[in-house]
Design a protein around this motif. Structure first.
Motif, short mmCIF file in Angstrom:
data_model
loop_
_atom_site.label_atom_id
_atom_site.label_comp_id
_atom_site.label_asym_id
_atom_site.label_seq_id
_atom_site.Cartn_x
_atom_site.Cartn_y
_atom_site.Cartn_z
N TYR A 61 0.83 -1.20 0.00
CA TYR A 61 0.00 0.00 0.00
C TYR A 61 0.87 1.25 0.00
O TYR A 61 0.63 2.18 -0.77
CB TYR A 61 -0.93 -0.01 1.21
CG TYR A 61 -1.63 1.31 1.41
CD1 TYR A 61 -2.70 1.67 0.61
CD2 TYR A 61 -1.21 2.20 2.40
CE1 TYR A 61 -3.34 2.88 0.77
CE2 TYR A 61 -1.83 3.41 2.57
CZ TYR A 61 -2.90 3.75 1.76
OH TYR A 61 -3.51 4.97 1.92
N ARG A 62 1.86 1.30 0.88
CA ARG A 62 2.72 2.48 0.97
C ARG A 62 3.46 2.72 -0.36
O ARG A 62 3.58 3.84 -0.82
CB ARG A 62 3.73 2.33 2.11
CG ARG A 62 3.12 2.21 3.48
CD ARG A 62 2.41 3.45 3.90
NE ARG A 62 3.36 4.54 3.94
CZ ARG A 62 3.04 5.79 4.18
NH1 ARG A 62 1.80 6.11 4.42
NH2 ARG A 62 3.96 6.72 4.19
N TYR A 63 3.96 1.64 -0.97
CA TYR A 63 4.70 1.76 -2.23
C TYR A 63 3.78 2.25 -3.34
O TYR A 63 4.13 3.17 -4.09
CB TYR A 63 5.31 0.41 -2.58
CG TYR A 63 6.11 0.44 -3.84
CD1 TYR A 63 7.33 1.09 -3.91
CD2 TYR A 63 5.65 -0.19 -4.99
CE1 TYR A 63 8.07 1.13 -5.07
CE2 TYR A 63 6.38 -0.16 -6.16
CZ TYR A 63 7.59 0.50 -6.20
OH TYR A 63 8.30 0.52 -7.35
N SER A 64 2.60 1.67 -3.45
CA SER A 64 1.69 2.10 -4.52
C SER A 64 1.18 3.51 -4.27
O SER A 64 0.97 4.27 -5.23
CB SER A 64 0.51 1.12 -4.65
OG SER A 64 -0.26 1.11 -3.48
N LEU A 65 1.00 3.90 -3.01
CA LEU A 65 0.59 5.27 -2.70
C LEU A 65 1.68 6.26 -3.13
O LEU A 65 1.39 7.30 -3.71
CB LEU A 65 0.29 5.41 -1.21
CG LEU A 65 -0.20 6.77 -0.74
CD1 LEU A 65 -1.54 7.11 -1.39
CD2 LEU A 65 -0.31 6.78 0.77
N ARG A 66 2.93 5.91 -2.86
CA ARG A 66 4.04 6.78 -3.26
C ARG A 66 4.10 6.91 -4.78
O ARG A 66 4.28 8.01 -5.31
CB ARG A 66 5.36 6.21 -2.74
CG ARG A 66 6.54 7.10 -3.11
CD ARG A 66 7.84 6.51 -2.69
NE ARG A 66 7.87 6.35 -1.24
CZ ARG A 66 8.84 5.74 -0.58
NH1 ARG A 66 9.83 5.20 -1.22
NH2 ARG A 66 8.80 5.65 0.72
N LEU A 67 3.94 5.81 -5.49
CA LEU A 67 3.95 5.86 -6.96
C LEU A 67 2.80 6.70 -7.49
O LEU A 67 2.97 7.50 -8.42
CB LEU A 67 3.87 4.45 -7.53
CG LEU A 67 5.12 3.60 -7.43
CD1 LEU A 67 4.84 2.21 -7.98
CD2 LEU A 67 6.27 4.24 -8.18
N THR A 68 1.62 6.53 -6.91
CA THR A 68 0.45 7.27 -7.36
C THR A 68 0.62 8.77 -7.13
O THR A 68 0.31 9.57 -8.02
CB THR A 68 -0.81 6.76 -6.64
OG1 THR A 68 -0.94 5.37 -6.89
CG2 THR A 68 -2.05 7.49 -7.10
N ARG A 69 1.11 9.13 -5.97
CA ARG A 69 1.31 10.55 -5.69
C ARG A 69 2.38 11.16 -6.60
O ARG A 69 2.22 12.29 -7.07
CB ARG A 69 1.69 10.75 -4.23
CG ARG A 69 0.50 10.55 -3.31
CD ARG A 69 0.86 10.79 -1.88
NE ARG A 69 -0.32 10.68 -1.04
CZ ARG A 69 -0.27 10.59 0.27
NH1 ARG A 69 0.89 10.62 0.90
NH2 ARG A 69 -1.38 10.48 0.97
N ALA A 70 3.46 10.44 -6.85
CA ALA A 70 4.50 10.95 -7.76
C ALA A 70 3.93 11.12 -9.16
O ALA A 70 4.23 12.11 -9.83
CB ALA A 70 5.69 10.01 -7.77
N TYR A 71 3.10 10.19 -9.60
CA TYR A 71 2.48 10.30 -10.92
C TYR A 71 1.56 11.53 -10.98
O TYR A 71 1.55 12.26 -11.97
CB TYR A 71 1.69 9.03 -11.23
CG TYR A 71 0.86 9.15 -12.48
CD1 TYR A 71 1.46 9.12 -13.73
CD2 TYR A 71 -0.51 9.30 -12.42
CE1 TYR A 71 0.71 9.24 -14.89
CE2 TYR A 71 -1.27 9.42 -13.55
CZ TYR A 71 -0.65 9.39 -14.78
OH TYR A 71 -1.42 9.51 -15.92
N GLN A 72 0.79 11.75 -9.92
CA GLN A 72 -0.11 12.90 -9.90
C GLN A 72 0.66 14.21 -9.93
O GLN A 72 0.25 15.16 -10.61
CB GLN A 72 -1.00 12.84 -8.66
CG GLN A 72 -2.03 11.75 -8.72
CD GLN A 72 -2.79 11.58 -7.42
OE1 GLN A 72 -2.37 12.07 -6.37
NE2 GLN A 72 -3.91 10.88 -7.48
N VAL A 73 1.79 14.28 -9.25
CA VAL A 73 2.61 15.50 -9.26
C VAL A 73 3.17 15.74 -10.66
O VAL A 73 3.12 16.86 -11.18
CB VAL A 73 3.75 15.41 -8.22
CG1 VAL A 73 4.79 16.49 -8.41
CG2 VAL A 73 3.18 15.46 -6.81
N ARG A 74 3.70 14.68 -11.29
CA ARG A 74 4.23 14.82 -12.66
C ARG A 74 3.13 15.25 -13.63
O ARG A 74 3.34 16.11 -14.48
CB ARG A 74 4.85 13.51 -13.14
CG ARG A 74 6.18 13.19 -12.53
CD ARG A 74 6.89 12.06 -13.25
NE ARG A 74 6.04 10.92 -13.57
CZ ARG A 74 5.89 9.83 -12.80
NH1 ARG A 74 6.54 9.75 -11.66
NH2 ARG A 74 5.10 8.84 -13.17
#
Length: 92
Positions: A61-74
């Motif tokens: 969950y933590r890893y996918s949340l980090r990936l999702t947030r980074a994608y949203q910022v980009r």
């Protein structure tokens, strides 16, 4: 609780292979696997896997949340850059 019946990994692997059906679907084979695991290897193994399951789920969950947030910022940066280019060139 049955210390006199302890066997090595080879016995575990062979009994596990015997218990897995070859020609079933995913859900049915998962159900058969879990019931055979409980019948043949006992509840302690199942209960012992619960902390690992919780830890793995939390880390995933933590890893996918980090990936999702980074994608949203980009994506937001790309969108802002595109809007700035459109505003600078007078496009609507």
């Amino acid at each position: 609780g049955r210390w006199e019946e302890l066997r090595g990994y080879d016995a575990f692997a062979s009994r596990l292979q015997e218990s897995l059906p070859a020609d079933t679907g995913w859900l049915e084979s998962t159900w058969v696997f879990v019931t055979n695991l409980l019948e043949k290897f006992g509840v302690p193994m199942f209960v012992g896997s619960i902390p690992w399951t919780i830890l793995g789920a939390w880390l995933g969950y933590r890893y996918s949340l980090r990936l999702t947030r980074a994608y949203q910022v980009r994506r937001a940066k790309r969108r802002a850059a595109r809007e700035a280019r459109q505003a600078g060139s007078g496009e609507t």
